[in-house]
Design an enzyme around this catalytic site. Structure first.
Site, PDB file in Angstrom:
ATOM      1  CB  SER A  19      39.331  41.255  48.555  1.00 31.02           C
ATOM      2  OG  SER A  19      38.608  41.083  49.751  1.00 31.02           O
ATOM      3  CE  LYS A  33      35.520  39.470  50.296  1.00 30.64           C
ATOM      4  NZ  LYS A  33      36.394  40.578  50.677  1.00 30.64           N
ATOM      5  CE  LYS A  58      39.484  44.190  44.508  1.00 30.24           C
ATOM      6  NZ  LYS A  58      39.587  43.502  45.825  1.00 30.24           N
TER       7      LYS A  58
END
Length: 296
Positions: free
Chosen positions: A99, A174, A242
């Protein structure tokens, strides 16, 4: 399979280890590399081969799968003399399931094309349980022909598999997924504290809520975490921090407002600053408890 493609798997963490093992179970020959010897030992015990470097792992591979924490790690294994692009054969398919930022994926695809290497960005959702059970959602960016070629591999890893658009699209979807998950966990955590302070039977309350419109995959997956205060990492706060940075930056770039998401991003950052970054993201409950005057 009569002649399955040879797979190189780079990154054997919480997600990467069970995913690579599911490919082995499906009949793929998998050669893996990671920096931690116990994880290489686990792959070998599952029937995989072990490489001593990225270059060694990818040299003869038909398909290279990467599953590492963030953009800097993807760039570290992709570029340079010992990286994927310098050592993979022309015509190989690189599937990055990390990701990362959409821009990193777009740049990787462009640079790989110069080496004759095809790329798909294919991040996943479903956490450790989804990886183990091979029921992940896989959101893919790239060319249709490459997606079709990779589909049998994806079918061994997940249940919902969708080509979302060109390079970078998988990462954009995502990012949206992580926004929804974080907001959902935060709402569930607030409900848990509210219910407990009100003296309601929490187990009964969560059961009935999950059977109605308030129900969600998040509540199903994380209910026991809330009930037992079990925050063993399935997906760490550090990683969700993140990801919230990725979606915040990407939304700013396209001019999309994320008023609720911005607040939850700050709550995730606050939890991490308090030393809880290594816990599961359901530990957002701890932040709500602290704000409600509980000793955590």
């Amino acid at each position: 399979m009569s002649n399955p493609p040879k797979i190189a798997w780079i990154g054997l963490g919480i997600m990467g280890s069970p995913m690579s093992e599911n490919l082995i179970k499906a009949g793929y020959p998998v050669t893996g590399f990671t920096l931690e010897q116990p994880k290489l030992d686990r792959l070998a015990a599952a029937g995989g081969a072990v490489a001593g470097s990225v270059a060694e792992a990818v040299r003869d591979a038909d398909v290279i799968v990467t599953m590492v924490p963030a953009s800097p790690q993807v760039e570290a294994i992709a570029y340079g003399e010992d990286g994927i692009l310098e050592n993979a054969r022309r015509g190989a398919l690189l599937i990055d399931m990390s990701s990362i930022t959409p821009r990193t994926s777009v740049d990787l695809a462009r640079n790989a094309a110069e080496k004759g290497i095809r790329v798909l960005d294919a991040p996943v959702s479903g956490g450790e349980a989804g990886a183990v059970e091979a029921v992940l959602s896989i959101m893919v960016g790239g060319e249709r022909a490459d997606f079709d070629e990779a589909r049998p591999l994806f079918d061994a890893l997940g249940r919902t598999i969708v080509l979302c658009g060109p390079h970078g699209s998988g990462q954009t979807v995502k990012a949206a997924n992580q926004l929804i998950v974080a907001v959902n966990i935060q709402a569930c955590a607030e409900a848990v504290v509210f219910l407990e302070k009100s003296g309601v039977d929490l187990t009964a309350a969560l059961d009935v809520l999950n059977g109605g419109l308030a129900g969600s995959t998040v509540l199903t997956r994380k209910k026991d975490n809330f009930l037992n205060r079990d925050f063993k990492p399935g997906f760490r706060i550090d990683l969700h921090h993140k990801d919230m940075g990725i979606v915040t930056d990407a939304a700013r770039a396209v001019g999309a407002a994320l008023p609720v998401g911005a607040v939850v991003a700050q709550l995730v950052a606050s939890l991490r600053a308090q030393g809880d970054g290594g816990l599961d993201h359901s530990a957002l409950l701890r932040s709500v408890e602290r704000l409600s005057g509980e000793q955590v």
